[in-house]
Structures are given as C-alpha cells and as structure tokens.
Design a protein around this motif. Structure first.
Motif, mmCIF file in Angstrom:
data_model
loop_
_atom_site.group_PDB
_atom_site.id
_atom_site.type_symbol
_atom_site.label_atom_id
_atom_site.label_comp_id
_atom_site.label_asym_id
_atom_site.label_seq_id
_atom_site.Cartn_x
_atom_site.Cartn_y
_atom_site.Cartn_z
ATOM 1 N N THR A 487 9.464 9.891 9.264
ATOM 2 C CA THR A 487 9.456 8.541 8.705
ATOM 3 C C THR A 487 9.783 8.584 7.226
ATOM 4 N N ILE A 488 10.653 7.684 6.813
ATOM 5 C CA ILE A 488 10.954 7.558 5.388
ATOM 6 C C ILE A 488 9.721 7.002 4.681
ATOM 7 N N PRO A 489 9.245 7.653 3.604
ATOM 8 C CA PRO A 489 8.030 7.164 2.939
ATOM 9 C C PRO A 489 8.228 5.754 2.398
ATOM 10 N N VAL A 490 7.264 4.900 2.678
ATOM 11 C CA VAL A 490 7.328 3.508 2.266
ATOM 12 C C VAL A 490 6.546 3.345 0.968
ATOM 13 N N LYS A 491 7.159 2.712 -0.019
ATOM 14 C CA LYS A 491 6.503 2.463 -1.303
ATOM 15 C C LYS A 491 6.145 0.985 -1.413
ATOM 16 N N PRO A 492 5.073 0.671 -2.120
ATOM 17 C CA PRO A 492 4.726 -0.744 -2.317
ATOM 18 C C PRO A 492 5.829 -1.473 -3.076
ATOM 19 N N ILE A 493 5.917 -2.782 -2.835
ATOM 20 C CA ILE A 493 6.952 -3.590 -3.465
ATOM 21 C C ILE A 493 6.826 -3.548 -4.993
ATOM 22 N N VAL A 494 5.580 -3.574 -5.501
ATOM 23 C CA VAL A 494 5.372 -3.545 -6.957
ATOM 24 C C VAL A 494 5.948 -2.263 -7.567
ATOM 25 N N GLU A 495 5.734 -1.146 -6.871
ATOM 26 C CA GLU A 495 6.247 0.129 -7.371
ATOM 27 C C GLU A 495 7.771 0.160 -7.344
ATOM 28 N N LEU A 496 8.363 -0.423 -6.294
ATOM 29 C CA LEU A 496 9.816 -0.466 -6.212
ATOM 30 C C LEU A 496 10.404 -1.322 -7.330
#
Length: 554
Positions: A487-496
């Motif tokens: 799975t591609i690691p998912v980052k929080p929207i704020v971090e992106l």
C-alpha cells in the motif's frame, strides 16, 4: 490454441503469504494454469515487481480518501414481500413455472426475488482491493477473480451458446423474423406496442419532459395491482374500448397517416394507425412473460445504467429467452460487473474476517485428474468432449467477456491463470497485467472476441483438477502478490498541503538562484570579451576567421 493450458511440475519452490512475508518450501507435483492467451512456451523472464493499480493505491497516490460516507447506490436493493418487485416475481414464478424451468431461468429468477441488503462499508472495502487492469481482487489469501463456474453456482444463470445482444432489429430483420418465426415476431411486436403505450400514458405530449419509461412504471402498467394496499390479487392488463382509445389519442394528440413514397421497406400508400389501437385486444401470456424477463434483465443481470430507465433494446433478447433461446447470460453478467467496478474506480480517482463460502467444483463425465484434448470428432464437425468437459474448458481457458449495447461492444479480458486456485489448480503465473486486453469496439470486434471464447475443436490440451487437494502458490507468485499488495503510504491532507507550500517556496528560491547565476555568467563573458578585444583596430585587424573562433569561445 494448440498449446497446453494446464502445466504440471514435479518439484517447484512454493510459498504462502503470512505476516507480510512469503516463506518458501519445495513441493512435489503441482498443476497450474498457463497464460495461454499469449501462446508462450515458457513464462516471461525478468518480471519486475510493482504495486498493483488497486483503487486503494490509486487513491493513496492522489492523496485522497474514499468518499463512502454519504454515497448513494443505484440499482438493485433489498425487497420485502409487500413491495412491487417481490409480488411480481412471486406471481411470475407461480404462473410460468413450467416455462421458466424449461428455459433454465427458474432458479436464477427465484434467487433475485428478495435481493440482499446493501452494506456500503463492505462494498467499498471490496472495491479497495479491486485491480481494474486484471479484473481481480488482491486479498491476503492471493489474487481472486470472478470465475465463471463460481458465478454460475451463486447466480444460477446459464452459460448459454448464443451471444447476448441488446439492440432492436431493423425492418429487414423483422421481416425475416416474421417469415421464419411468426410467433416470436408477434410477441416482439406486441411487446413493443405496449412499451410505447405505457410511455404515452405517463404524461400528455405537451407536458412530457422525458422520452423513456422506468422499470417500475412498465411493470405497474403490465401487471395490475402491484402496489395495491387492499390486498387485491395481481391480474393481467385489461383491454380498452374504442371510446377509451379515442380519449387517449386525443390526450397525446396522435393521428394516423399515410406515406406517399416508399420508406424503410414499406410501399407507398401504406397507412399507419396509432399503436394505441393495439390495446383493444387482450395481451398474450407470452408477451407478459417476455416483458417480465426484460424488466428482470435490466434490474438484476445487466443494469449497466445508473438510473431506472427501461431501454427498448432489451425487448429482443427478452423475447429470445422466453422462447428458450440459450443466450450467454453468465459471461455478460460478469462483464457488466467488471465494467461497473471499473467505472466506480475511475469515478473515485478522477481529479475531482469470515472466509468466503467454498464453491464446489463442477461434476465431470470424465475422471478428476484426467488429461483431455479438444479435438474434432471425425465427420461430425464438433468437439469430441462431452458438454460438461467442454464447459469446463471454456471456464479455464483465457478469453473475453463481451456485452453488446446497441452498436458498440464492451470487451473485458478473462485471464484465468491469474486466479487458477479457484478452479482447483496451483498458482504458477501471475505477472503484471496488460491494459491492452480490454477494449471498447464495434460489432466485428465483439463477434471476434465472442468466437475466440466459445469456439471448439481448438486442439487445446488440459488436465482436470484433482477432487480434493491442498493448493499451492509458487514462490514467485507469493513475492509478486506481496509487492502488488504494498500500500502506498497515505499522508494527512494538512501534511500534503504543507509539503506543497514548502515545495513552492523551494522552487522560488531555486529560480532566484538560477537567474542570479545566469546574470553573473553573462557579466563575466562580457568582461572577458573586453579583455580579448582592447580596441576596434585590434579586433578588425586580424583574420575574420580568427575573430569568429574567438567570439565562439567567448
């Protein structure tokens, strides 16, 4: 197709998936399916491992989340005894029980009487594992697909022999049908007239905003008292008197007319009366049965539209089924499921623990483990395989799932070697899927794909699976599955958002530094040029060629 579809090995390094690892060991005598669609004598070499294009990974790559909280599902829903669908299905099963058993549809229709309650969470959990490139699901137990023999056991739909096509015949085809099969022609004509009558009765012509009829509207028109709260029994469509027909003609502003020149095969002078006069005669039982089959097809088997529209093109295959024509309903249903899953995956990625029930293997007239060849029977122009073994061959060989909608065909690949264990074979090959196998073409492409799937006497060699055995995965398959399921690691929207802002600042600093270096370099070149040519005389007194060389060096 003269290559072997099943391959046997005496000693192969196999493995299994556990705790995100693939322990391996040597197993003896394994038998698996080969990717025969390529006609390869050996598996592909130097296969690289990559994460699969599952919906979960595609969403993670975009930095999005599954918007499943308020999603609305269209199509099939759970029905109760008092609702119109269950009441109509019960009436049809009771009245045409003998006819439905004869055409092999009784069990399939009975299984759709109540449907299943919808669970959005379970559905989207399954969608996250779907890989549209290979039409499979990447689970912790291996790569699984919608095998035809399993879907037959679940749905009860027949395999059939003729291509399922949704289209309305032309006048030339209708004339041939009228001469060769007058009963089917009358049923189709009767059903078409009642379709237009139900459309005309929905709204007056002046106020009409839509040119279609819904499934429920057509059902309530044909089967009276479907939604009666008084407990009245369902009855057939009542006939209309001439005065009632005249009132309806006035309501929709319909008129008879005569053509002055030949049109669509009709000679000049032909008078066309309104189809509403068709209601003065009682509806035939076969027309009612065909109309229910049309509604059932669009609600339960091939609901390729998101809304509740009843298309005119479904009438012809419904009439064929009513007269015991064996259509390929099972493959078209699976193709439609894959098409729907791919549409969902595309829609969500547009820039905007109980084990499953074990499906028993089919019963063969031959012995389990026996080696067979799809050879032609002498002087009979057909395969010498019995129907059970030939259907199994169609199940385990690569092919295409085709669905025709009007004059276009949607063709989905059927790559059995990718989920061989569902057929009782060991998993030998996986590999990275090729997106070119699926296509959207014309009628010739659809016919070619259908013939490739159902043709016999191909010379294909295969072995039947063993009745009971422990199925294995090759070690390469385990490694591929682990890499594909990564799975591609998912980052929080704020971090992106913070990363994007930081990258934007870095780009500004880099551009400023690059422009400053450019200005310094230009200034240095100018200074060096002045040192080379101290005066105009010195510059012009030399050879012109030397001047050009010095200028180029500068």
């Amino acid at each position: 197709m003269s290559w072997r579809l099943t391959e046997e090995h005496e000693s192969v390094h196999c493995g299994y998936i556990t705790h995100h690892a693939a322990p391996g060991s040597s197993r003896s005598h394994i038998i698996g399916l080969r990717p025969g669609v390529l006609g390869l004598d050996a598996p592909p070499h130097n296969e690289f491992l990559s994460s699969a294009s599952t919906l979960k990974n595609r969403l993670a790559d975009l930095g999005w989340e599954m918007s499943a909280t308020r999603h609305r599902f269209y199509g099939w829903v759970h029905s109760l005894d008092k609702l119109w669908w269950a009441r109509m299905t019960k009436y049809v099963l009771s009245r045409w029980s003998e006819e439905l058993h004869a055409c092999g549809l009784y069990a399939a229709i009975r299984s759709t009487m109540y449907g299943l309650p919808i669970s959005a969470k379970h559905f989207f959990a399954l969608c996250e594992l779907y890989n549209p490139d290979s039409n499979t699901f990447l689970t912790r137990h291996g790569e699984l697909g919608l095998a035809l023999h399993e879907m037959h056991k679940i749905s009860g739909l027949p395999m059939g022999q003729m291509l399922y096509q949704e289209y309305f015949p032309s006048n030339h085809e209708l004339n041939r049908l009228k001469d060769r099969m007058p009963d089917r022609y009358e049923t189709l004509w009767d059903l078409t007239c009642h379709y237009h009558i139900s459309l005309a009765q929905s709204e007056p012509l002046a106020k009409r905003t839509k040119s279609h009829v819904s499934l429920k509207q057509f059902a309530c028109y044909l089967f009276r008292n479907l939604e009666s709260n008084s407990g009245e029994a369902i009855c057939d469509l009542a006939t209309l008197t001439p005065s009632e027909v005249n009132g309806l003609l006035k309501k929709i502003d319909a008129h008879s007319y005569t053509i002055s020149s030949p049109e669509s095969g009709f000679p000049a002078g032909t008078k066309f009366k309104s189809f509403l006069w068709h209601t003065t005669a009682s509806i035939q039982p076969m027309t009612l049965l065909a109309s229910y089959l049309a509604i059932w097809l669009k609600k339960c088997v091939v609901p390729y539209q998101s809304n509740d529209i009843f298309p005119l093109e479904v009438l012809y295959p419904a009439v064929q089924l009513a007269y015991k024509k064996e259509l390929l309903l099972l493959p078209v249903m699976v193709a439609n499921i894959h098409r729907g899953l791919r549409q969902i995956s595309s829609a969500f990625t547009q820039k905007e623990d109980e084990p499953s029930a074990k499906i028993p293997l089919s019963k063969f007239f031959s012995r389990y483990g026996e080696c067979l060849i799809d050879e032609e029977k002498p002087r009979e122009y057909r395969t010498h395989l019995d129907i059970g073994c030939f259907n199994w061959l169609v199940n385990i060989r690569p092919g295409y799932l085709t669905i025709r909608v009007r004059n276009q065909c949607f063709i989905e690949p059927y790559l059995l070697c990718r989920f061989a264990r569902q057929f009782g074979y060991d998993q030998l090959y996986v590999g990275n899927p090729r997106q070119q196998f699926r296509t959207h073409g014309d009628l010739v492409d659809g016919l070619r794909a259908w013939l490739w799937t159902v043709t016999g006497c191909t010379g294909a060699k295969f072995s039947l699976p063993n009745a009971e055995r422990q199925l294995n995965l090759t070690f390469l398959s385990c490694r591929w599955l682990l890499a594909a399921n990564k799975t591609i690691p998912v980052k929080p929207i704020v971090e992106l958002v913070a990363e994007e802002a930081s990258q934007a600042d870095s780009r500004v600093i880099l551009e400023n530094a690059r422009s400053q270096r450019t200005r310094s370099k230009t200034h240095r070149i100018d200074e060096e040029g002045k040192k080379i040519f101290h005066s105009v005389d010195e510059a012009s007194g030399g050879d012109l060629k030397d001047y050009d060389d010095s200028f180029e060096r500068g």
